[in-house]
Design an enzyme around this catalytic site. Structure first.
Site, PDB file in Angstrom:
ATOM      1  N   HIS A 197      -8.853 -11.541   6.362  1.00  0.00           N
ATOM      2  CA  HIS A 197      -7.883 -12.285   7.167  1.00  0.00           C
ATOM      3  C   HIS A 197      -7.850 -13.753   6.731  1.00  0.00           C
ATOM      4  O   HIS A 197      -8.829 -14.248   6.156  1.00  0.00           O
ATOM      5  CB  HIS A 197      -8.293 -12.276   8.650  1.00  0.00           C
ATOM      6  CG  HIS A 197      -8.193 -10.963   9.323  1.00  0.00           C
ATOM      7  ND1 HIS A 197      -9.249 -10.398  10.004  1.00  0.00           N
ATOM      8  CD2 HIS A 197      -7.153 -10.094   9.446  1.00  0.00           C
ATOM      9  CE1 HIS A 197      -8.866  -9.246  10.525  1.00  0.00           C
ATOM     10  NE2 HIS A 197      -7.612  -9.030  10.190  1.00  0.00           N
ATOM     11  N   CYS A 282     -13.664 -13.925  15.619  1.00  0.00           N
ATOM     12  CA  CYS A 282     -12.989 -12.657  15.958  1.00  0.00           C
ATOM     13  C   CYS A 282     -13.539 -12.016  17.230  1.00  0.00           C
ATOM     14  O   CYS A 282     -12.946 -11.073  17.748  1.00  0.00           O
ATOM     15  CB  CYS A 282     -13.045 -11.695  14.789  1.00  0.00           C
ATOM     16  SG  CYS A 282     -14.695 -11.269  14.308  1.00  0.00           S
TER      17      CYS A 282
HETATM   18  N1  LIG Z   1     -10.553 -11.524  12.975  1.00  0.00           N
HETATM   19  C1  LIG Z   1     -11.527 -10.911  12.330  1.00  0.00           C
HETATM   20  O1  LIG Z   1     -12.192 -11.504  11.519  1.00  0.00           O
HETATM   21  N2  LIG Z   1     -11.698  -9.616  12.562  1.00  0.00           N
HETATM   22  C2  LIG Z   1     -12.688  -8.817  11.948  1.00  0.00           C
HETATM   23  C3  LIG Z   1     -12.271  -7.398  11.954  1.00  0.00           C
HETATM   24  C4  LIG Z   1     -13.281  -6.508  11.290  1.00  0.00           C
HETATM   25  C5  LIG Z   1     -12.924  -5.047  11.352  1.00  0.00           C
HETATM   26  N3  LIG Z   1     -14.011  -4.270  10.840  1.00  0.00           N
HETATM   27  C6  LIG Z   1     -11.676  -4.732  10.564  1.00  0.00           C
HETATM   28  O2  LIG Z   1     -11.771  -4.440   9.391  1.00  0.00           O
HETATM   29  O3  LIG Z   1     -10.593  -4.769  11.124  1.00  0.00           O
END
Ligand SMILES: NC(=O)NCCC[C@H](N)C(=O)O
Length: 292
Positions: A197, A282
């Protein structure tokens, strides 16, 4: 209760539901400014957390019990620094649901519900819609064929940077523009190809300086005031108020650099979430502009 496509009016009696609100009644000061609210959405990790997605890292075994303890300490750190934590209903069938930031983007009192570029994450938005409506937000949605993960959105004042990458497409960027520019925002699209992201690569300090780890950035020159940090996870800060920055324990050199510049790092260990490409940002969504 939720009518897609319409701005919601939520009865006051619903806004008084504080069953999962902790830390309520504390001061609402942000730096030297009074702000209308200091609430943060959080979501308890799913028992299936270890099945969470990995894209840019090798899969490592996740200790779900340790993750729960780390999540509790993270939430406590928010409360200690004056944030009311509001728990979104858990989504036990969604392994990545603890990463609540990806489900919604706040600007002023509008909650824009995301539509993840990862299909397996789309059901996560259900409890979030309910939670933000209960808090008195107006609710809007990213619509098909748009995709957007909240982790791709970095706000610096009224400039909203949106990462166009693996999870957010051009239609999603355009829908953010349509949702927020009429409210006074300026939306800037940023290419993201090296990390999950935009906010895996950059976040911003309280003075608006964008910080990031150069090897993970496509175009550092897009940010007018940029500070390079020595660790990947050092790119991630959550502004707690005043000089305080919530940071991961995995970035000690960056914490030292930022402390030397007059900031106050508040360090938490989120190692189990980092195995799934998670970071400090997150695990929560801060709501700073709600007059409730
Ligand atoms: N905003 C973020 O950094 N989100 C992390 C999401 C990790 C999750 N394992 C994903 O791949 O969507």
């Amino acid at each position: 209760m939720l009518l897609r496509g319409f701005v919601l009016v939520v009865p006051r009696c619903m806004m008084a539901d504080r069953r999962r609100v902790r830390g309520a009644g504390r001061a609402t000061r942000f730096g030297d400014l009074d702000v209308p609210s200091k609430k943060a959405l959080i979501r308890r990790p799913s028992p299936r957390l270890a099945e969470g997605l990995v894209t840019h890292v090798e899969r490592e075994k996740v200790d779900v019990e340790l993750a729960l303890r780390q999540w509790e300490a993270y939430a406590e750190a928010l409360r200690t620094h004056g944030w009311e934590t509001v728990e979104v209903d858990p989504a036990d069938d969604c392994p990545d649901s603890v990463f609540v930031e990806d489900t919604v983007v706040m600007y002023k009192n509008v909650a824009l519900i995301a539509r993840s570029g990862a299909e397996s994450r789309r059901d996560e938005t259900l409890g979030v819609e309910e939670a933000v409506a209960r808090l008195g937000c107006s609710v809007n949605w990213i619509w098909e064929p748009g995709t957007l993960d909240g982790g791709d959105v970095l706000k610096v004042g009224d400039t909203i940077h949106v990462g166009r990458g693996g999870r957010t497409n051009a239609v999603g960027v355009q829908q953010v523009r349509a949702a927020f520019e009429p409210l006074g925002a300026r939306v800037v699209a940023v290419p993201v190809s090296k990390v999950l992201h935009l906010k895996s690569a950059v976040t911003a300090l309280p003075d608006g300086t964008v910080i990031g780890h150069i090897p993970h950035l496509d175009r550092p020159s897009l940010f007018p005031r940029f500070l390079s940090v020595p660790e990947e996870s050092g790119s991630h800060v959550v502004l707690l108020g005043g000089p305080r920055l919530l940071m991961a324990a995995s970035a000690p050199k960056t914490a030292e650099l930022l402390a030397d510049l007059g900031h106050e790092p508040v360090v938490v260990d989120i190692g189990e979430f980092e195995k799934l490409e998670g970071c400090v940002t997150c695990l929560s969504v801060r709501l700073r502009d709600l007059y409730v």
